[in-house]
Design a protein around this motif. Structure first.
Motif, mmCIF file in Angstrom:
data_model
loop_
_atom_site.group_PDB
_atom_site.id
_atom_site.type_symbol
_atom_site.label_atom_id
_atom_site.label_comp_id
_atom_site.label_asym_id
_atom_site.label_seq_id
_atom_site.Cartn_x
_atom_site.Cartn_y
_atom_site.Cartn_z
ATOM 1 N N GLU A 8 0.832 -1.199 0.000
ATOM 2 C CA GLU A 8 0.000 0.000 0.000
ATOM 3 C C GLU A 8 0.877 1.264 0.000
ATOM 4 N N ASP A 9 1.972 1.224 0.748
ATOM 5 C CA ASP A 9 2.907 2.362 0.777
ATOM 6 C C ASP A 9 3.497 2.627 -0.606
ATOM 7 N N TYR A 10 3.853 1.562 -1.301
ATOM 8 C CA TYR A 10 4.390 1.720 -2.657
ATOM 9 C C TYR A 10 3.344 2.328 -3.586
ATOM 10 N N LEU A 11 2.137 1.817 -3.526
ATOM 11 C CA LEU A 11 1.078 2.321 -4.401
ATOM 12 C C LEU A 11 0.774 3.787 -4.101
ATOM 13 N N ILE A 14 3.526 5.902 -5.599
ATOM 14 C CA ILE A 14 3.356 6.023 -7.053
ATOM 15 C C ILE A 14 2.294 7.073 -7.363
ATOM 16 N N LEU A 15 1.201 7.051 -6.617
ATOM 17 C CA LEU A 15 0.134 8.025 -6.817
ATOM 18 C C LEU A 15 0.634 9.445 -6.574
ATOM 19 N N VAL A 16 1.326 9.661 -5.469
ATOM 20 C CA VAL A 16 1.852 10.988 -5.131
ATOM 21 C C VAL A 16 2.825 11.472 -6.198
ATOM 22 N N LEU A 17 3.743 10.608 -6.594
ATOM 23 C CA LEU A 17 4.746 10.989 -7.598
ATOM 24 C C LEU A 17 4.098 11.272 -8.951
ATOM 25 N N SER A 18 3.086 10.505 -9.310
ATOM 26 C CA SER A 18 2.435 10.731 -10.610
ATOM 27 C C SER A 18 1.691 12.060 -10.627
ATOM 28 N N LYS A 19 1.190 12.484 -9.482
ATOM 29 C CA LYS A 19 0.497 13.768 -9.400
ATOM 30 C C LYS A 19 1.467 14.950 -9.478
ATOM 31 N N GLU A 51 -1.035 -7.310 -10.672
ATOM 32 C CA GLU A 51 -1.817 -6.401 -11.522
ATOM 33 C C GLU A 51 -2.262 -5.114 -10.826
ATOM 34 N N TYR A 52 -1.397 -4.613 -9.928
ATOM 35 C CA TYR A 52 -1.647 -3.315 -9.306
ATOM 36 C C TYR A 52 -1.015 -2.184 -10.106
ATOM 37 N N ILE A 53 0.002 -2.537 -10.903
ATOM 38 C CA ILE A 53 0.705 -1.542 -11.714
ATOM 39 C C ILE A 53 1.002 -2.108 -13.095
ATOM 40 N N ILE A 54 1.325 -1.180 -13.995
ATOM 41 C CA ILE A 54 1.811 -1.524 -15.336
ATOM 42 C C ILE A 54 3.156 -0.831 -15.493
ATOM 43 N N GLU A 62 2.733 2.927 -13.987
ATOM 44 C CA GLU A 62 1.391 3.504 -13.854
ATOM 45 C C GLU A 62 0.549 2.571 -13.009
ATOM 46 N N LEU A 63 -0.345 3.157 -12.234
ATOM 47 C CA LEU A 63 -1.287 2.368 -11.456
ATOM 48 C C LEU A 63 -2.384 1.834 -12.371
ATOM 49 N N THR A 64 -2.793 0.613 -12.136
ATOM 50 C CA THR A 64 -3.993 0.095 -12.796
ATOM 51 C C THR A 64 -5.190 0.612 -11.994
ATOM 52 N N ASP A 65 -6.390 0.354 -12.472
ATOM 53 C CA ASP A 65 -7.580 0.735 -11.706
ATOM 54 C C ASP A 65 -7.553 0.081 -10.330
ATOM 55 N N LYS A 66 -7.129 -1.170 -10.299
ATOM 56 C CA LYS A 66 -7.030 -1.920 -9.042
ATOM 57 C C LYS A 66 -6.021 -1.261 -8.101
#
Length: 73
Positions: A8-11, A14-19, A51-54, A62-66
């Motif tokens: 969850e920390d990794y995801l 990724i979200l923070v960095l992508s923003k 399948e949490y990322i691509i 990139e994050l998947t929808d999941k």
């Protein structure tokens, strides 16, 4: 959905960095979380498998929808 806190920390990272704009690569995550590159590489492989990322051919993540669903909770 059962997911480990570390995943969850990794995801979330990724979200923070992508923003922040630009692409997200493993090295960016390592710097953000202050983790070693090998640790990040292993985690990325597991997140990809589940399948949490691509990860594209250039190594951009990139994050998947999941994955986005977990990162946003």
């Amino acid at each position: 959905m059962q997911i480990r806190k570390s995943a969850e920390d990794y995801l979330e990272a990724i979200l923070v960095l992508s923003k922040q704009g630009g692409g997200v690569r493993s090295i960016d995550i390592a710097r953000e979380l202050n983790y070693s590159k090998p640790s990040v590489s292993r985690a990325i492989g597991l997140l990809k498998k589940d399948e949490y990322i691509i990860v594209d051919s250039k190594g951009y993540i990139e994050l998947t929808d999941k994955g986005a669903e977990v990162a946003n909770t």
